[in-house]
Design an enzyme around this catalytic site. Sequence first.
Site, PDB file in Angstrom:
ATOM      1  N   GLU A  54       0.819  -1.212   0.000  1.00  0.00           N
ATOM      2  CA  GLU A  54       0.000   0.000   0.000  1.00  0.00           C
ATOM      3  C   GLU A  54       0.852   1.261   0.000  1.00  0.00           C
ATOM      4  OE1 GLU A  54      -2.658  -3.249   1.023  1.00  0.00           O
ATOM      5  OE2 GLU A  54      -0.653  -2.690   1.689  1.00  0.00           O
ATOM      6  N   HIS A  71     -10.506  -6.780   9.526  1.00  0.00           N
ATOM      7  CA  HIS A  71     -11.036  -6.344   8.231  1.00  0.00           C
ATOM      8  C   HIS A  71     -12.369  -5.614   8.382  1.00  0.00           C
ATOM      9  CE1 HIS A  71      -8.259  -9.624   7.304  1.00  0.00           C
ATOM     10  NE2 HIS A  71      -8.133  -9.115   6.092  1.00  0.00           N
TER      11      HIS A  71
END
Length: 325
Positions: free
Chosen positions: A59, A128
């Site tokens: 990322e 998540h």
Amino acid sequence: MTTTYREAMRAALRQALQEDERVFLMGEDVGRYGGCYAISQGLQQEFGETRIRDTPLSESAFVGAGIGAALGGMRPIVEVMTVNFSLLCLDQIVNTAATLRHMSGGQFSVPLVIRMTTGAGRQLAAQHSHSLECWYAHVPGLQVIAPATLEDMRGMLRLALEDPDPVIIFEHNALYNREGELTEVAVADIRRAAIRRPGKDITLICYGGNLHKTLEAATASAESGIDAEVLDLRSLRPLDDETILASVRKTRRAIIVDEGWHSGSLAAEIGMRIAEQAFYDLDAPLARVCTAEVPIPYPRHLEQAALPQVESIVGKVREVMGQNV
């Protein structure tokens, strides 16, 4: 036209790619796989690998590449799979994208759009399922938006791409499969809140995935004679104080519904703004409905118990209105 939120965002991406050759999409699995949530399905076949770019699992690297592309005149859309993974590129977002205009004395802008999925409710467990919108809404130099309707899901992307500064779009994962009627001409705004249900007794302030729960709670409250107004924030930074305060001054009561945790929540910031600017207009204490102070559980019954639900919103409405709960 009947469609889903997923299809509305895909249509927005397709339109952006067609209208401006500077626009491209990059992120993990956005190309051949079609996106973790199938948002970009079919776009790589249509536009090619140069404009729909699969990236390595880093990322920090691909958000940094997006910042560089934006500085070079492109209009990148960077997809971070979930807000949890955005923690791996916080430095790029907070220390670079958000600060370059200020640190360059206005010489550089970063017209970068970052899309990321947020929220719980699909049994994706504690790593998540975060709702960290308030973290990014805390940072000067960023604009933070949360589409909650089909029209906003389709229309906000175009407006974000027109902005000269970085814009973060939070898409709640529970919305993607929702179906609804989408008007041919989408009307959206990335700076103003919207009244989704007018009312006179109490203002329910919400955003993103909680909009539909809040609307259901308002309908259920009406059975008890409570006429609730529902305000969809849409923009989390900047907050539309004008619309928020106008609604609260009309109804004289307010509840903020926020999927963030209670401590340090966006709800706390909104409540404080109301207290600072409209305290003497209130007829009852401010209140909020937030996620329980626990990591999001995996078992469905525990996950649902931890999150704001229609029943908990209705219960808080009745409490603030002085009805027996």
